[in-house]
Design a protein around this motif. Structure first.
Motif, short mmCIF file in Angstrom:
data_model
loop_
_atom_site.label_atom_id
_atom_site.label_comp_id
_atom_site.label_asym_id
_atom_site.label_seq_id
_atom_site.Cartn_x
_atom_site.Cartn_y
_atom_site.Cartn_z
N LEU B 8 -7.42 7.31 11.85
CA LEU B 8 -7.35 6.88 10.44
C LEU B 8 -6.15 7.05 9.49
O LEU B 8 -5.63 6.00 8.80
CB LEU B 8 -8.58 7.74 9.85
CG LEU B 8 -9.20 7.44 8.48
CD1 LEU B 8 -9.94 6.11 8.67
CD2 LEU B 8 -9.95 8.42 7.76
N ILE B 9 -5.55 8.13 9.75
CA ILE B 9 -4.15 8.32 9.09
C ILE B 9 -3.13 7.09 9.35
O ILE B 9 -2.51 6.52 8.41
CB ILE B 9 -3.41 9.57 9.05
CG1 ILE B 9 -4.48 10.57 8.51
CG2 ILE B 9 -2.22 9.78 8.76
CD1 ILE B 9 -4.19 12.07 8.86
N LEU B 10 -3.03 7.02 10.56
CA LEU B 10 -2.00 5.77 11.03
C LEU B 10 -2.28 4.48 10.62
O LEU B 10 -1.33 3.52 10.19
CB LEU B 10 -1.93 5.86 12.52
CG LEU B 10 -1.16 6.97 13.25
CD1 LEU B 10 -1.53 6.99 14.84
CD2 LEU B 10 0.25 6.84 12.80
N THR B 11 -3.54 4.10 10.51
CA THR B 11 -4.11 2.78 9.94
C THR B 11 -3.65 2.81 8.41
O THR B 11 -2.92 1.79 8.21
CB THR B 11 -5.51 2.65 9.95
OG1 THR B 11 -6.04 3.13 11.30
CG2 THR B 11 -6.11 1.23 10.07
N TYR B 36 3.20 6.40 1.55
CA TYR B 36 3.45 6.44 2.90
C TYR B 36 4.31 7.63 3.00
O TYR B 36 3.83 8.20 4.24
CB TYR B 36 4.71 5.29 3.09
CG TYR B 36 5.22 5.28 4.44
CD1 TYR B 36 4.77 4.50 5.32
CD2 TYR B 36 6.59 5.88 4.37
CE1 TYR B 36 5.24 4.69 6.70
CE2 TYR B 36 7.00 5.79 5.52
CZ TYR B 36 6.77 5.20 6.65
OH TYR B 36 7.20 5.43 7.86
N SER B 37 4.91 8.12 2.18
CA SER B 37 5.66 9.50 2.69
C SER B 37 4.46 10.61 2.66
O SER B 37 4.84 11.41 3.60
CB SER B 37 6.66 9.59 1.52
OG SER B 37 7.69 10.61 2.06
N PHE B 38 3.68 10.71 1.89
CA PHE B 38 2.88 11.36 1.91
C PHE B 38 1.84 11.46 2.96
O PHE B 38 1.43 12.43 3.55
CB PHE B 38 1.92 11.45 0.35
CG PHE B 38 0.91 12.57 0.33
CD1 PHE B 38 1.51 14.17 -0.04
CD2 PHE B 38 -0.54 12.53 0.41
CE1 PHE B 38 0.51 15.06 -0.25
CE2 PHE B 38 -1.01 13.72 0.19
CZ PHE B 38 -0.71 14.90 -0.12
N LEU B 39 1.32 10.49 3.41
CA LEU B 39 0.42 10.18 4.67
C LEU B 39 1.43 10.64 5.86
O LEU B 39 0.93 11.35 6.71
CB LEU B 39 0.03 8.73 4.84
CG LEU B 39 -0.90 8.31 4.07
CD1 LEU B 39 -0.93 6.85 3.99
CD2 LEU B 39 -2.16 8.99 4.16
N MET B 40 2.73 10.53 6.01
CA MET B 40 3.81 10.73 6.93
C MET B 40 3.56 12.23 7.15
O MET B 40 3.40 13.05 7.91
CB MET B 40 5.01 10.38 6.70
CG MET B 40 5.82 10.16 7.70
SD MET B 40 5.41 9.05 8.90
CE MET B 40 5.94 9.81 10.60
#
Lengths: 151, 81
Positions: B8-11, B36-40
């Motif tokens: 889910l996070i990668l999508t 994007y940075s926060f999901l990373m």
């Protein structure tokens, strides 16, 4: 280009949030050798609190406290602390940044001496990173003219 | 259960990265890069690299977004290409 924009809600929230952000930054710097964090991350958070102050308040008022000369002095002070601790270890008879050399000055447990040396290094790194971040942001939003005083 | 969260996070990460390239508004692009940075950062913490996640949250999501917004104020907000 940059004009004064007074907003009561933003300024009140910043007045409450900035001391908490700075307290968390000091916690990250001081607790960096036990838990995740350290000088670089804590310095970034400390610089972010000053950047928030720059965004929310009048830039000319901030510039009197963060002039280019003071920023350069702070940058050099952090590097100086780092180099001084490293060279002190050489003068005490060990390698560069081998903190166990401080056991001749402070006769306590060797693990505690190493933790103390890491803490001093991280304070220096935090000061440098904070001043560099504020300096980059000030030069970015004022076309690099802020040391001449013409924003 | 953890691999469902990872996928889910990668999508969402992929969607954020593609949207940051293709969007025309530069301010939206900067905010999408912050997301994007926060999901990373969540992905690093989920993989166990807590120190890297801390650095990503402090530098990637915090400071560099402020730098991007400061740089956008010196140029036009919409891209030409």
């Amino acid at each position: 280009m940059i004009r004064l924009y007074n907003d009561l809600i933003i300024q009140t929230v910043c007045r409450i949030m900035i001391p908490l952000i700075q307290l968390f930054a000091f916690y990250v710097i001081a607790h960096g050798h036990y838990s995740p964090g350290g000088g670089f991350q804590g310095g970034c958070i400390l610089g972010a609190s000053f950047i928030l102050m720059l965004i929310a308040y009048d830039i000319n008022w901030i510039k009197r406290r963060f002039s280019e000369n003071k920023n350069v002095i702070l940058i050099a002070l952090g590097v100086f602390i780092y180099a001084l601790v490293g060279l002190l270890c050489i003068f005490l008879g060990k390698e560069y940044l081998n903190y166990s050399a401080f056991q001749k000055l402070i006769p306590i447990d060797i693990a505690r001496v190493r933790a103390l040396g890491t803490l001093i290094i991280e304070i220096g790194v935090g000061i440098t990173v904070m001043a560099v971040m504020v300096s980059i942001f000030l030069n970015l939003i004022t076309f690099g003219k802020h040391e001449k005083g013409e924003v | 259960m953890i691999w469902i969260m990872e996928i889910l996070i990668l999508t969402i990460l992929l969607i954020c990265a593609l949207a940051a390239i293709h969007v025309k508004d530069l301010l939206s692009s900067a905010i999408l890069l912050g997301a994007y940075s926060f999901l990373m950062c969540i992905l690093w913490a989920e993989m166990g690299a807590v120190d890297v996640a801390f650095t990503e949250a402090a530098v990637g999501a915090g400071i560099s977004t402020a730098f991007f917004i400061g740089a956008i104020y010196q140029t036009t907000r919409r891209t030409k290409d």
